[in-house]
Design a protein around this motif. Structure first.
Motif, PDB file in Angstrom:
ATOM      1  N   ALA A  24       0.839  -1.207   0.000  1.00  0.00           N
ATOM      2  CA  ALA A  24       0.000   0.000   0.000  1.00  0.00           C
ATOM      3  C   ALA A  24       0.871   1.253   0.000  1.00  0.00           C
ATOM      4  CB  ALA A  24      -0.932  -0.012   1.209  1.00  0.00           C
ATOM      5  N   ALA A  25       1.935   1.245   0.780  1.00  0.00           N
ATOM      6  CA  ALA A  25       2.814   2.414   0.854  1.00  0.00           C
ATOM      7  C   ALA A  25       3.556   2.657  -0.461  1.00  0.00           C
ATOM      8  CB  ALA A  25       3.816   2.243   1.988  1.00  0.00           C
ATOM      9  N   LEU A  26       3.849   1.577  -1.194  1.00  0.00           N
ATOM     10  CA  LEU A  26       4.581   1.696  -2.458  1.00  0.00           C
ATOM     11  C   LEU A  26       3.656   1.817  -3.670  1.00  0.00           C
ATOM     12  CD1 LEU A  26       7.379  -0.963  -1.878  1.00  0.00           C
ATOM     13  CD2 LEU A  26       7.550   1.521  -1.640  1.00  0.00           C
ATOM     14  N   ASN A  27       2.343   1.720  -3.418  1.00  0.00           N
ATOM     15  CA  ASN A  27       1.351   1.800  -4.485  1.00  0.00           C
ATOM     16  C   ASN A  27       1.500   0.665  -5.503  1.00  0.00           C
ATOM     17  OD1 ASN A  27      -0.946   2.957  -5.574  1.00  0.00           O
ATOM     18  ND2 ASN A  27       0.225   4.241  -6.990  1.00  0.00           N
ATOM     19  N   VAL A  28       1.726  -0.551  -4.971  1.00  0.00           N
ATOM     20  CA  VAL A  28       1.732  -1.764  -5.785  1.00  0.00           C
ATOM     21  C   VAL A  28       0.779  -2.748  -5.114  1.00  0.00           C
ATOM     22  CG1 VAL A  28       4.103  -1.433  -6.624  1.00  0.00           C
ATOM     23  CG2 VAL A  28       3.714  -2.832  -4.596  1.00  0.00           C
ATOM     24  N   SER A  29       0.381  -3.767  -5.834  1.00  0.00           N
ATOM     25  CA  SER A  29      -0.534  -4.739  -5.239  1.00  0.00           C
ATOM     26  C   SER A  29       0.234  -5.691  -4.316  1.00  0.00           C
ATOM     27  CB  SER A  29      -1.251  -5.536  -6.325  1.00  0.00           C
ATOM     28  OG  SER A  29      -0.362  -6.478  -6.911  1.00  0.00           O
ATOM     29  N   ARG A  51      11.910   3.568  -4.536  1.00  0.00           N
ATOM     30  CA  ARG A  51      10.815   3.706  -3.578  1.00  0.00           C
ATOM     31  C   ARG A  51      10.990   2.739  -2.408  1.00  0.00           C
ATOM     32  NH1 ARG A  51       5.438   2.982  -6.418  1.00  0.00           N
ATOM     33  NH2 ARG A  51       6.618   2.012  -8.077  1.00  0.00           N
ATOM     34  N   TYR A  55      11.346   3.761   1.367  1.00  0.00           N
ATOM     35  CA  TYR A  55      10.390   3.230   2.339  1.00  0.00           C
ATOM     36  C   TYR A  55      11.112   2.711   3.582  1.00  0.00           C
ATOM     37  CZ  TYR A  55       6.704   0.310   4.328  1.00  0.00           C
ATOM     38  OH  TYR A  55       5.792  -0.263   5.178  1.00  0.00           O
TER      39      TYR A  55
END
Length: 125
Positions: A24-29, A51, A55
């Motif tokens: 969620a923080a990296l905007n990936v599934s 990223r 993170y």
């Protein structure tokens, strides 16, 4: 699991976050992140690597090590034997067909051979 996947898993454990939280923080599934950790996806993009480093707030040597692990962790390796003698192509194909059956001792022996060849050539392996 790949060396990169193992490193990411250790970083997540150190930070105390789940795959879902990190994804969620990296905007990936979460499915993509899981596949990346388990070696079912290829090399992540440089943007994603940056990223991930951000993170985990890692910089310099630790980030560079993570990037090197990512490059060495692509599970779909291609060995280009074009222009080499036929025995090189035969060897590459034999290795591809048998790599899953190598025990840890045989793998260590082959790795040591490659390391020694790199030293003899003056190159890092």
């Amino acid at each position: 699991m790949t060396p990169f996947g193992e490193a990411v898993r250790k970083l997540r454990a150190r930070k105390g976050v789940s795959q879902k939280q990190m994804a969620a923080a990296l905007n990936v599934s979460p499915a993509y992140l899981s596949a990346l950790e388990h070696g079912r996806r290829g090399l992540p993009t440089f943007d994603l690597l940056q990223r991930i480093a951000g993170y985990f707030n890692i910089i310099w040597d630790e980030a560079e090590e993570l990037f090197l692990l990512a490059r060495a962790s692509d599970p779909r390796v291609v060995i280009d034997t074009a222009g080499l003698p036929p025995e090189y192509t035969a060897f590459a194909n034999r290795l591809a067909g048998r790599i899953r059956h190598l025990d840890s001792a045989a793998l260590a022996e082959l790795a040591a051979t490659l390391e020694n060849l790199g030293k003899a050539d003056g190159k890092a392996s």
